[in-house]
Motif scaffolding. Structure first.
Motif, PDB file in Angstrom:
ATOM      1  N   ARG A  79      46.690  50.562  46.266  1.00  0.00           N
ATOM      2  CA  ARG A  79      45.730  49.458  46.301  1.00  0.00           C
ATOM      3  C   ARG A  79      44.318  49.994  46.066  1.00  0.00           C
ATOM      4  O   ARG A  79      44.021  51.151  46.379  1.00  0.00           O
ATOM      5  CB  ARG A  79      45.780  48.724  47.634  1.00  0.00           C
ATOM      6  CG  ARG A  79      45.245  49.539  48.791  1.00  0.00           C
ATOM      7  CD  ARG A  79      45.313  48.786  50.092  1.00  0.00           C
ATOM      8  NE  ARG A  79      44.985  49.646  51.201  1.00  0.00           N
ATOM      9  CZ  ARG A  79      43.746  49.894  51.629  1.00  0.00           C
ATOM     10  NH1 ARG A  79      42.733  49.333  51.016  1.00  0.00           N
ATOM     11  NH2 ARG A  79      43.522  50.705  52.638  1.00  0.00           N
ATOM     12  N   PRO A  80      43.444  49.172  45.522  1.00  0.00           N
ATOM     13  CA  PRO A  80      42.057  49.618  45.319  1.00  0.00           C
ATOM     14  C   PRO A  80      41.376  49.847  46.665  1.00  0.00           C
ATOM     15  O   PRO A  80      41.653  49.143  47.639  1.00  0.00           O
ATOM     16  CB  PRO A  80      41.401  48.450  44.577  1.00  0.00           C
ATOM     17  CG  PRO A  80      42.474  47.492  44.231  1.00  0.00           C
ATOM     18  CD  PRO A  80      43.683  47.828  45.025  1.00  0.00           C
ATOM     19  N   ALA A  81      40.483  50.829  46.698  1.00  0.00           N
ATOM     20  CA  ALA A  81      39.764  51.113  47.945  1.00  0.00           C
ATOM     21  C   ALA A  81      38.859  49.949  48.327  1.00  0.00           C
ATOM     22  O   ALA A  81      38.668  49.655  49.498  1.00  0.00           O
ATOM     23  CB  ALA A  81      38.950  52.389  47.800  1.00  0.00           C
ATOM     24  N   PHE A  82      38.315  49.277  47.327  1.00  0.00           N
ATOM     25  CA  PHE A  82      37.434  48.144  47.580  1.00  0.00           C
ATOM     26  C   PHE A  82      37.955  46.938  46.814  1.00  0.00           C
ATOM     27  O   PHE A  82      38.199  47.018  45.622  1.00  0.00           O
ATOM     28  CB  PHE A  82      35.995  48.446  47.140  1.00  0.00           C
ATOM     29  CG  PHE A  82      35.429  49.666  47.798  1.00  0.00           C
ATOM     30  CD1 PHE A  82      34.971  49.614  49.102  1.00  0.00           C
ATOM     31  CD2 PHE A  82      35.383  50.873  47.121  1.00  0.00           C
ATOM     32  CE1 PHE A  82      34.457  50.731  49.719  1.00  0.00           C
ATOM     33  CE2 PHE A  82      34.861  52.000  47.728  1.00  0.00           C
ATOM     34  CZ  PHE A  82      34.412  51.934  49.033  1.00  0.00           C
ATOM     35  N   GLY A  83      38.133  45.823  47.495  1.00  0.00           N
ATOM     36  CA  GLY A  83      38.642  44.616  46.855  1.00  0.00           C
ATOM     37  C   GLY A  83      37.544  43.851  46.138  1.00  0.00           C
ATOM     38  O   GLY A  83      36.398  44.278  46.069  1.00  0.00           O
ATOM     39  N   LEU A  84      37.922  42.701  45.607  1.00  0.00           N
ATOM     40  CA  LEU A  84      36.954  41.832  44.953  1.00  0.00           C
ATOM     41  C   LEU A  84      36.004  41.238  45.980  1.00  0.00           C
ATOM     42  O   LEU A  84      36.395  40.973  47.109  1.00  0.00           O
ATOM     43  CB  LEU A  84      37.668  40.680  44.244  1.00  0.00           C
ATOM     44  CG  LEU A  84      38.302  40.974  42.897  1.00  0.00           C
ATOM     45  CD1 LEU A  84      39.016  39.738  42.386  1.00  0.00           C
ATOM     46  CD2 LEU A  84      37.265  41.423  41.894  1.00  0.00           C
ATOM     47  N   ASP A  87      29.869  39.228  44.987  1.00  0.00           N
ATOM     48  CA  ASP A  87      28.861  39.877  44.147  1.00  0.00           C
ATOM     49  C   ASP A  87      29.452  40.278  42.797  1.00  0.00           C
ATOM     50  O   ASP A  87      28.855  40.058  41.744  1.00  0.00           O
ATOM     51  CB  ASP A  87      28.284  41.113  44.846  1.00  0.00           C
ATOM     52  CG  ASP A  87      27.307  40.756  45.962  1.00  0.00           C
ATOM     53  OD1 ASP A  87      26.882  39.581  46.012  1.00  0.00           O
ATOM     54  OD2 ASP A  87      26.976  41.629  46.767  1.00  0.00           O
ATOM     55  N   LYS A  88      30.649  40.871  42.818  1.00  0.00           N
ATOM     56  CA  LYS A  88      31.288  41.299  41.570  1.00  0.00           C
ATOM     57  C   LYS A  88      31.666  40.099  40.708  1.00  0.00           C
ATOM     58  O   LYS A  88      31.502  40.128  39.485  1.00  0.00           O
ATOM     59  CB  LYS A  88      32.533  42.132  41.881  1.00  0.00           C
ATOM     60  CG  LYS A  88      32.231  43.500  42.464  1.00  0.00           C
ATOM     61  CD  LYS A  88      33.516  44.257  42.738  1.00  0.00           C
ATOM     62  CE  LYS A  88      33.224  45.618  43.347  1.00  0.00           C
ATOM     63  NZ  LYS A  88      34.479  46.339  43.668  1.00  0.00           N
ATOM     64  N   LEU A  89      32.181  39.049  41.337  1.00  0.00           N
ATOM     65  CA  LEU A  89      32.562  37.866  40.578  1.00  0.00           C
ATOM     66  C   LEU A  89      31.343  37.177  39.967  1.00  0.00           C
ATOM     67  O   LEU A  89      31.371  36.746  38.814  1.00  0.00           O
ATOM     68  CB  LEU A  89      33.337  36.894  41.465  1.00  0.00           C
ATOM     69  CG  LEU A  89      34.743  37.352  41.863  1.00  0.00           C
ATOM     70  CD1 LEU A  89      35.326  36.421  42.914  1.00  0.00           C
ATOM     71  CD2 LEU A  89      35.654  37.421  40.649  1.00  0.00           C
ATOM     72  N   LYS A  90      30.252  37.087  40.726  1.00  0.00           N
ATOM     73  CA  LYS A  90      29.019  36.480  40.190  1.00  0.00           C
ATOM     74  C   LYS A  90      28.483  37.299  39.024  1.00  0.00           C
ATOM     75  O   LYS A  90      28.032  36.744  38.020  1.00  0.00           O
ATOM     76  CB  LYS A  90      27.964  36.365  41.290  1.00  0.00           C
ATOM     77  CG  LYS A  90      28.169  35.188  42.211  1.00  0.00           C
ATOM     78  CD  LYS A  90      26.977  35.023  43.129  1.00  0.00           C
ATOM     79  CE  LYS A  90      27.139  33.779  43.993  1.00  0.00           C
ATOM     80  NZ  LYS A  90      25.976  33.556  44.845  1.00  0.00           N
ATOM     81  N   TRP A  91      28.524  38.610  39.167  1.00  0.00           N
ATOM     82  CA  TRP A  91      28.042  39.468  38.088  1.00  0.00           C
ATOM     83  C   TRP A  91      28.879  39.259  36.828  1.00  0.00           C
ATOM     84  O   TRP A  91      28.344  39.148  35.721  1.00  0.00           O
ATOM     85  CB  TRP A  91      28.086  40.936  38.535  1.00  0.00           C
ATOM     86  CG  TRP A  91      27.695  41.885  37.446  1.00  0.00           C
ATOM     87  CD1 TRP A  91      26.435  42.149  36.999  1.00  0.00           C
ATOM     88  CD2 TRP A  91      28.576  42.665  36.649  1.00  0.00           C
ATOM     89  NE1 TRP A  91      26.475  43.064  35.975  1.00  0.00           N
ATOM     90  CE2 TRP A  91      27.783  43.396  35.740  1.00  0.00           C
ATOM     91  CE3 TRP A  91      29.962  42.831  36.623  1.00  0.00           C
ATOM     92  CZ2 TRP A  91      28.336  44.278  34.814  1.00  0.00           C
ATOM     93  CZ3 TRP A  91      30.502  43.711  35.693  1.00  0.00           C
ATOM     94  CH2 TRP A  91      29.688  44.409  34.804  1.00  0.00           C
ATOM     95  N   ALA A  92      30.204  39.176  36.980  1.00  0.00           N
ATOM     96  CA  ALA A  92      31.080  38.967  35.822  1.00  0.00           C
ATOM     97  C   ALA A  92      30.795  37.623  35.161  1.00  0.00           C
ATOM     98  O   ALA A  92      30.727  37.528  33.926  1.00  0.00           O
ATOM     99  CB  ALA A  92      32.548  39.036  36.264  1.00  0.00           C
ATOM    100  N   SER A 184      26.769  36.005  48.919  1.00  0.00           N
ATOM    101  CA  SER A 184      26.274  37.312  48.525  1.00  0.00           C
ATOM    102  C   SER A 184      24.759  37.298  48.528  1.00  0.00           C
ATOM    103  O   SER A 184      24.123  36.269  48.667  1.00  0.00           O
ATOM    104  CB  SER A 184      26.805  37.661  47.138  1.00  0.00           C
ATOM    105  OG  SER A 184      26.437  36.655  46.246  1.00  0.00           O
ATOM    106  N   SER A 185      24.180  38.481  48.359  1.00  0.00           N
ATOM    107  CA  SER A 185      22.725  38.567  48.343  1.00  0.00           C
ATOM    108  C   SER A 185      22.181  37.807  47.150  1.00  0.00           C
ATOM    109  O   SER A 185      22.820  37.706  46.114  1.00  0.00           O
ATOM    110  CB  SER A 185      22.300  40.039  48.282  1.00  0.00           C
ATOM    111  OG  SER A 185      22.873  40.654  47.154  1.00  0.00           O
TER     112      SER A 185
END
Length: 199
Positions: A79-84, A87-92, A184-185
């Motif tokens: 599994r990934p160390a950090f999930g979704l 912030d990542k979704l907004k950036w995408a 998110s920020s």
């Protein structure tokens, strides 16, 4: 409903039921997804081969089942160390889409093109089945056993299931099923998400 009918799980039998502490390795991808890890087809193949050939040198046999302890190790190791996160979704959505009143959105045709042609490529049939599962048209998941999708009808199915502009909120809440995501920020959408590296 009686206690007996609740405990029988729909089976009307007098035999003692045996509970097995292993599962077939073909079930691994479904359990991984239920735990929030969505591996690619290549990652699935690597995990299945790892289990299948795990004791081949010692026994000369391929494994067809996996126990809980081995599954936990497999999950932790892959599994990934950090999930979704939002912030990542907004950036995408900022990079791939356009700004709306209070959020971001992607044109349906552009989103479908990205999903089908970038990263792990999918056929129209696979894309239709996956999206129909996400929007609830195919609740069982995977290949639909109750309805066959004709290639000519795929566009109609996707147009019915997805709005012309797919917003970030619709994507996260209705397609991915993320509820009550923490905000998110405010400046997260103006830059690529930070990644941490080990010292």
């Amino acid at each position: 409903m009686t206690v007996d009918s609740r405990c029988s799980q729909g089976l009307d039998a007098q035999e003692t039921r045996e509970v097995n502490d292993t599962i077939q390795i073909s079930e691994i991808p479904f359990i991984m997804r239920a735990l929030g890890f969505y591996p690619t087809e290549q990652e699935i193949e690597e995990m299945l081969n790892e289990v299948k050939f795990g004791s081949y040198v010692e026994t000369g046999e391929l494994m067809t089942t996996i126990d809980l302890g081995t599954f936990i190790k497999l999950y932790v190791n892959h599994r990934p160390a950090f999930g979704l996160n939002m912030d990542k979704l907004k950036w995408a959505f900022q990079v791939l889409g356009f700004e709306t009143d209070n959020s971001y959105a992607i044109d349906r045709s552009h989103l479908l093109d990205i999903l089908q042609n970038y990263g792990e490529q999918m056929t129209e049939q696979e894309l239709s089945e996956q999206l129909s599962t996400l929007v609830g048209l195919n609740p069982e998941g995977g290949s639909c056993e109750h309805a066959e999708f004709e290639l000519d009808a795929i566009d109609d199915i996707l147009e019915e299931a997805l709005p012309e502009e797919v917003t970030l909120e619709m994507f996260t809440e209705e397609l991915l099923g993320f509820r009550n995501c923490p905000p998110s920020s405010s400046d997260a959408v103006d830059r690529e998400p930070k990644t941490t590296t080990a010292a």
